[in-house]
Design a protein around this motif. Sequence first.
Motif, PDB file in Angstrom:
ATOM      1  N   SER A  17     -22.611  -7.898  18.930  1.00 20.36           N
ATOM      2  CA  SER A  17     -21.565  -8.607  19.661  1.00 20.36           C
ATOM      3  C   SER A  17     -20.240  -7.843  19.616  1.00 20.36           C
ATOM      4  N   LYS A  21     -20.888  -3.356  24.915  1.00 22.97           N
ATOM      5  CA  LYS A  21     -22.077  -3.039  25.720  1.00 22.97           C
ATOM      6  C   LYS A  21     -22.081  -3.733  27.072  1.00 22.97           C
ATOM      7  N   SER A  39     -28.565 -10.043  29.250  1.00 24.80           N
ATOM      8  CA  SER A  39     -29.544 -10.965  28.643  1.00 24.80           C
ATOM      9  C   SER A  39     -28.865 -11.969  27.721  1.00 24.80           C
ATOM     10  N   ALA A  41     -26.254 -13.571  28.380  1.00 24.21           N
ATOM     11  CA  ALA A  41     -25.855 -14.714  29.215  1.00 24.21           C
ATOM     12  C   ALA A  41     -27.030 -15.680  29.386  1.00 24.21           C
ATOM     13  N   TYR A  43     -29.416 -16.192  27.076  1.00 24.39           N
ATOM     14  CA  TYR A  43     -29.468 -16.940  25.811  1.00 24.39           C
ATOM     15  C   TYR A  43     -28.332 -17.959  25.753  1.00 24.39           C
ATOM     16  N   GLY A 102     -21.681 -19.288  21.988  1.00 26.75           N
ATOM     17  CA  GLY A 102     -22.161 -18.035  21.403  1.00 26.75           C
ATOM     18  C   GLY A 102     -22.849 -18.288  20.069  1.00 26.75           C
ATOM     19  N   ALA A 105     -26.130 -19.871  20.739  1.00 29.14           N
ATOM     20  CA  ALA A 105     -27.055 -18.874  21.301  1.00 29.14           C
ATOM     21  C   ALA A 105     -27.663 -18.037  20.177  1.00 29.14           C
ATOM     22  N   SER A 106     -26.818 -17.635  19.234  1.00 26.01           N
ATOM     23  CA  SER A 106     -27.283 -16.810  18.130  1.00 26.01           C
ATOM     24  C   SER A 106     -28.315 -17.580  17.297  1.00 26.01           C
ATOM     25  N   ALA A 109     -31.653 -18.107  19.321  1.00 24.97           N
ATOM     26  CA  ALA A 109     -32.309 -16.802  19.518  1.00 24.97           C
ATOM     27  C   ALA A 109     -33.200 -16.431  18.337  1.00 24.97           C
ATOM     28  N   ARG A 115     -37.644 -16.845  22.409  1.00 23.24           N
ATOM     29  CA  ARG A 115     -37.640 -15.443  22.841  1.00 23.24           C
ATOM     30  C   ARG A 115     -38.812 -15.171  23.783  1.00 23.24           C
ATOM     31  N   GLN A 122     -36.581 -12.234  31.845  1.00 18.97           N
ATOM     32  CA  GLN A 122     -35.837 -10.982  31.758  1.00 18.97           C
ATOM     33  C   GLN A 122     -36.540  -9.869  32.530  1.00 18.97           C
ATOM     34  N   GLY A 135     -28.362  -6.111  25.803  1.00 16.47           N
ATOM     35  CA  GLY A 135     -28.777  -7.180  24.887  1.00 16.47           C
ATOM     36  C   GLY A 135     -28.929  -6.709  23.462  1.00 16.47           C
ATOM     37  N   ARG A 136     -29.949  -7.285  22.787  1.00 17.23           N
ATOM     38  CA  ARG A 136     -30.200  -6.936  21.392  1.00 17.23           C
ATOM     39  C   ARG A 136     -31.554  -6.254  21.228  1.00 17.23           C
ATOM     40  N   MET A 138     -33.499  -5.078  24.124  1.00 12.27           N
ATOM     41  CA  MET A 138     -33.928  -4.554  25.434  1.00 12.27           C
ATOM     42  C   MET A 138     -34.833  -3.341  25.242  1.00 12.27           C
ATOM     43  N   ARG A 193     -32.425 -11.591  11.265  1.00  9.70           N
ATOM     44  CA  ARG A 193     -33.426 -12.613  11.583  1.00  9.70           C
ATOM     45  C   ARG A 193     -34.822 -11.988  11.546  1.00  9.70           C
TER      46      ARG A 193
HETATM   47  O1   DC Z   1     -24.530 -10.616  23.835  1.00 15.97           O
HETATM   48  P1   DC Z   1     -24.049 -12.049  23.603  1.00 15.97           P
HETATM   49  O2   DC Z   1     -22.963 -12.154  22.545  1.00 15.97           O
HETATM   50  O3   DC Z   1     -23.686 -12.734  24.862  1.00 15.97           O
HETATM   51  O4   DC Z   1     -25.342 -12.829  23.000  1.00 15.97           O
HETATM   52  C1   DC Z   1     -25.271 -14.129  22.499  1.00 15.97           C
HETATM   53  C2   DC Z   1     -26.354 -14.335  21.445  1.00 15.97           C
HETATM   54  O5   DC Z   1     -27.649 -14.299  22.061  1.00 15.97           O
HETATM   55  C3   DC Z   1     -26.386 -13.302  20.333  1.00 15.97           C
HETATM   56  O6   DC Z   1     -25.742 -13.760  19.158  1.00 15.97           O
HETATM   57  C4   DC Z   1     -27.850 -13.078  20.036  1.00 15.97           C
HETATM   58  C5   DC Z   1     -28.567 -13.607  21.235  1.00 15.97           C
HETATM   59  N1   DC Z   1     -29.226 -12.556  22.020  1.00 15.97           N
HETATM   60  C6   DC Z   1     -30.458 -12.121  21.593  1.00 15.97           C
HETATM   61  O7   DC Z   1     -30.931 -12.563  20.551  1.00 15.97           O
HETATM   62  N2   DC Z   1     -31.137 -11.203  22.325  1.00 15.97           N
HETATM   63  C7   DC Z   1     -30.622 -10.695  23.448  1.00 15.97           C
HETATM   64  N3   DC Z   1     -31.304  -9.806  24.150  1.00 15.97           N
HETATM   65  C8   DC Z   1     -29.331 -11.103  23.884  1.00 15.97           C
HETATM   66  C9   DC Z   1     -28.653 -12.026  23.136  1.00 15.97           C
END
Ligand code: DC
Length: 229
Positions: A17, A21, A39, A41, A43, A102, A105-106, A109, A115, A122, A135-136, A138, A193
């Motif tokens: 975060s 990116k 991605s 967005a 989540y 946010g 979302a975390s 996720a 997922r 996606q 993303g995280r 991708m 995680r």
């Molecule tokens: O990139 P971001 O801050 O908008 O993402 C919000 C949350 O979504 C982030 O804490 C983890 C999750 N996330 C994820 O696990 N995998 C992704 N590809 C994108 C986001």
Amino acid sequence: MPLLHGEPPVIAIDGPSGSGKGTIARSVAQRLSFVFLDSGALYRAVALASLNTHTKEDDAEALAQLALTAPIDFSRNQDTGDAAVLLGAQDVTADLRREEVGERASKIATHQQVRAALLDRQRRWRQPPGLVADGRDMGTVVFPDAILKVFLTASAEIRAKRRHKQLIEKGMSAKIESLLADIRKRDDRDYNREIAPLKAAEDSVAIDSSLLSIDQVVTKVLDLAENRL
Ligand code: DC
């Protein structure tokens, strides 16, 4: 534009975060006229849907169902023409940036079912002439055959400063110390995680953006992409 294995090429940009990116991926996509997938967005939109429907953050099954069915649409605001995320008929672009969203979302996720439910959504973004996905996971999970995988980092302190500047520019108040604490907490959850933790793909190129401008990073990524396309 060459198609690898008959599929449009993907450039994956992953990182924590606030590493920049989103801005960088969007800009690279624009320069190449590629499709852009934020991605995070997705989540966040599922997170917002879960808050709106009072779905509990540990109810993996109900959250996965939301991830499959929530009417999330990346579109344009009808009045302004700006890129917008819609949840049903509502423009939720600004809501998605809320700290609470946010944070949620975390948390959601971390559920494997969520997922998995988002995987197809996606992958459908992979369209000609190509995709830049931010993303995280991708490069590690969603598009393991990406032609270029970038892992973008920046120190937590720099990311807190950048976030602080953004908030001040928007006329909002914020304390760097609490932003830094939030970033560290989010990093801890995203990196540690059990399911699809944030980690650099083995074949990724690491770029530390702490001391680079956005333009410098974009140029670096475009140079790398040019070699591979
Ligand atoms: O990139 P971001 O801050 O908008 O993402 C919000 C949350 O979504 C982030 O804490 C983890 C999750 N996330 C994820 O696990 N995998 C992704 N590809 C994108 C986001």
